[in-house]
Design an enzyme around this catalytic site. Structure first.
Site, PDB file in Angstrom:
ATOM      1  CG  HIS A 185      43.586  15.871  57.677  1.00 21.93           C
ATOM      2  ND1 HIS A 185      43.457  16.514  56.490  1.00 21.93           N
ATOM      3  CD2 HIS A 185      42.988  16.657  58.593  1.00 21.93           C
ATOM      4  CE1 HIS A 185      42.795  17.642  56.680  1.00 21.93           C
ATOM      5  NE2 HIS A 185      42.488  17.742  57.956  1.00 21.93           N
ATOM      6  CD  GLU A 426      28.344   8.243  36.947  1.00 25.07           C
ATOM      7  OE1 GLU A 426      29.045   7.754  37.838  1.00 25.07           O
ATOM      8  OE2 GLU A 426      28.316   9.460  36.719  1.00 25.07           O
ATOM      9  CG  ASP A 450      27.575   6.433  40.994  1.00 23.80           C
ATOM     10  OD1 ASP A 450      27.055   6.242  42.107  1.00 23.80           O
ATOM     11  OD2 ASP A 450      28.237   7.442  40.714  1.00 23.80           O
ATOM     12  CB  CYS A 497      37.021   6.611  35.089  1.00 23.57           C
ATOM     13  SG  CYS A 497      35.324   7.203  35.119  1.00 23.57           S
TER      14      CYS A 497
HETATM   15  C1  PEP Z   1      31.913   5.946  39.306  1.00 24.33           C
HETATM   16  O1  PEP Z   1      30.741   6.097  39.644  1.00 24.33           O
HETATM   17  O2  PEP Z   1      32.408   4.856  38.984  1.00 24.33           O
HETATM   18  C2  PEP Z   1      32.828   7.093  39.273  1.00 24.33           C
HETATM   19  C3  PEP Z   1      34.033   6.994  38.759  1.00 24.33           C
HETATM   20  O3  PEP Z   1      32.398   8.253  39.828  1.00 24.33           O
HETATM   21  P1  PEP Z   1      32.327   8.547  41.418  1.00 24.33           P
HETATM   22  O4  PEP Z   1      33.003   7.417  42.116  1.00 24.33           O
HETATM   23  O5  PEP Z   1      33.025   9.852  41.588  1.00 24.33           O
HETATM   24  O6  PEP Z   1      30.856   8.603  41.628  1.00 24.33           O
HETATM   25 MG    MG Z   2      29.905   8.067  39.747  1.00 21.14          MG
END
Ligand code: PEP
Ligand code: MG
Length: 559
Positions: A185, A426, A450, A497
């Site tokens: 938090h 990923e 990932d 992302c």
């Molecule tokens: C990633 O694996 O880069 C991703 C954006 O997903 P997460 O971090 O939620 O696994």
């Molecule tokens: Mg991921």
């Protein structure tokens, strides 16, 4: 110098205000009748509930909706009838109200703390917060706000949600906590309030005394106690550089994201809740490149309904319209547990029953989400994204289920607008097969968090080997380049992302290999746009010849 976990960027120089855990003396005996003790207890709970209502209102006005919900949750815990019944039973034994309350709530705190579940352990902290609040009422302890010096840096075991909201914003320049992590938090509130913070410092926090001069660097996770003059001067410089660079970035607000070569790049934000949209809008993000929808499934006792999900997706799409919103179907598993699904503990959760693998088995759960998404398509520019795809079969299966939902909704007379379907890249198998997978989807988004762990076989959660978890591995550089090329040959857009999309030193490479979209935590958007808008493409031949992580890191950081 002591170290902790970096929780909120920026530098604070100030005076330590140490909040010690107060020991409240609880007396077991009472001279009152049972009914009078019960009345005292009821009164204290009523005052506690009122105080929590006030805090909720104050938080809603000054911080935000999701933070305010913390106090609603506290209120529900305090009014819990089972706990109330247990307190009554204790009182009937002839003890004081404070004693009865403390013994019951302590039992719950111990129980929650012993569970192997981060969420429940966080709830134990909530209960401690409630305990102190009610005991102070029962023992007649004045709970008015502590007086802070100017430039105070709060030092505490864990900043409880109510302490956080009661902080004097003008005077509090930063905070340091003994426990907590990036998702506690206190860390979340620090980032929302833009206050530098270092959390999870551990026992070494005891070396900070009331009134010490402190420097905290929330970007590095370091704390200096009574530093020498030269260190203070150095950090004063760093602080003003940080502030100057933040204000220079203002020039990029509301600007198009376009390279010097004239290529338009989508610089988008990642979100985990409906409330986070505001941060993306504030940073004038070009869209949302990742809505981690699994957070809608967490912190609750059961699956979110189609209606609940529809409301969330619709709100995000409407708020962002006409900018695009990529909503990833739920990615539970790995580090994100969901107790109510009753999933078994696994030896290797990141290699296990996770994300699309769950959705393709539990098709009812998947369909509920897909129906909510398709219905929301009428309210903006929707892109649906499947996570953890490792094979063509998975895409085909997921698309078949999506089509079945689409057809059902059409026959129910529901309006569905145009939407895109994409996948996260990923898993190395997907990256290698990108040319084949690209024929089935409208876009790719590279999930570097990932993809790095699977490519290099380094668990992203394991601190012992965190030095091996590196985006600078030459294999990773080659792999993402091949994904972009494969996507472009088939005419689809390729975005990113994962965290790497927001690393300033990495962005030029990502642009050079042709990425079309970069999606990151909202506080990085302006910085990323400043890099995009000053970038002209260069060859990556030299960097791809490098053989070691160190060489790559040095080269990226030198440019
Ligand atoms: C990633 O694996 O880069 C991703 C954006 O997903 P997460 O971090 O939620 O696994
Ligand atoms: Mg991921």
């Amino acid at each position: 110098m002591i170290k902790g976990i970096k929780a909120s960027d920026g530098i604070a120089i100030g005076i330590a205000y140490v909040i010690k855990e107060e020991k409240i003396e609880v007396i077991k005996e009472t001279s009152l009748e049972v009914s009078a003790v019960q009345a005292e207890m009821d009164g204290a709970i009523e005052s506690g509930v009122k105080a929590l209502d006030d805090l909720k209102k104050k938080t809603l006005e000054t911080v935000g909706e999701s933070e305010a919900e913390v106090f609603e949750a506290h209120k529900q815990l305090l009014m819990d009838p089972v706990m109330g019944g247990e307190i009554k039973t204790e009182i009937e034994k002839g003890v004081s109200s404070a004693y009865a309350f403390e013994s019951v709530i302590d039992k719950y705190i111990t129980m929650f703390q012993s569970l192997d579940n981060d969420y429940m352990r966080e709830r134990a902290l909530d209960l401690k917060d409630i305990k102190v609040r009610v005991l102070k009422i029962l023992c007649g302890i004045d709970d008015s706000q502590a007086v802070l010096t100017d430039d105070a840096i709060i030092v505490t075991f864990d900043l409880t949600p109510s302490e956080t909201v009661n902080l004097d914003r003008e005077k509090t320049k930063g905070f340091v906590t003994e426990i907590g992590g990036e998702t506690s938090h206190s860390a979340i509130i620090a980032r929302t309030l833009n206050i530098p913070a270092v959390v999870g410092v551990g026992k070494e926090i005891a070396s900070i005394n009331q009134g010490d001069q402190l420097i905290i660097d929330g970007s590095e996770g370091v704390i200096y106690i009574n530093p020498a003059v030269d260190i203070v001067d150095e950090y004063k410089r760093k602080k003003s550089d940080f502030e100057a660079s933040q204000s220079l970035l203002e020039a990029y607000r509301d600007k198009a994201s376009i390279t010097l070569d004239g290529k338009e790049i989508e610089v988008a934000g990642n979100i985990a809740s409906v409330e986070d949209v505001q941060a993306v809008l504030d940073a004038s993000g070009d869209g949302i490149g990742l809505f981690r929808s699994e957070f809608l499934y967490m912190n609750r006792p059961s699956l979110p309904t189609e209606e609940e999900q529809f409301d969330a997706y619709k709100t995000v799409l409407e708020k962002m319209n006409p900018k695009p919103v990529t909503i990833r179907t739920m990615d539970i598993g790995g580090d994100k547990e969901l107790d109510y699904l009753g999933l078994e503990k696994e030896m290797n959760p990141f290699l296990g029953y996770r994300a699309i693998r769950i959705c393709l088995k539990d098709t009812e759960l998947f369909k509920t989400q897909l129906r909510a998404l398709l219905r929301a398509s009428a309210y903006g520019r929707l892109r649906i994204m499947f996570p953890m795809i490792a094979s063509l079969e998975e895409i085909i299966e997921a698309k078949e289920i999506l089509k079945a939902c689409h057809d059902d909704l059409i026959s129910e007379g529901v309006e569905i607008h145009e939407y895109q379907v994409g996948i996260m890249i990923e898993v190395p198998a997907a990256a290698i097969m990108a040319d084949v997978l690209a024929e089935e989807v409208d876009f790719f988004s590279i999930g570097t968090n990932d993809l790095i762990q699977y490519t290099t076989a380094v668990d992203r959660m394991n601190n012992t080997i965190s030095d091996l978890y590196s985006p600078y591995h030459p294999a990773f550089l080659r792999l993402i380049k091949s994904v972009v090329e494969a996507g472009h040959v088939k005419g689809i857009e390729v975005g990113m992302c994962g965290n790497v999309a927001g690393y300033p030193e990495f962005i030029p490479y990502l642009l050079n290999i042709g990425l079309d979209e970069l999606s990151m935590s909202p506080n990085m958007i302006l910085k990323a746009r400043s890099i995009v808008n000053n970038h002209s493409n260069e060859s990556v031949d030299d960097i791809l010849k490098l053989k070691t992580k160190k060489q790559v890191e040095n080269k990226l950081k030198a440019e």
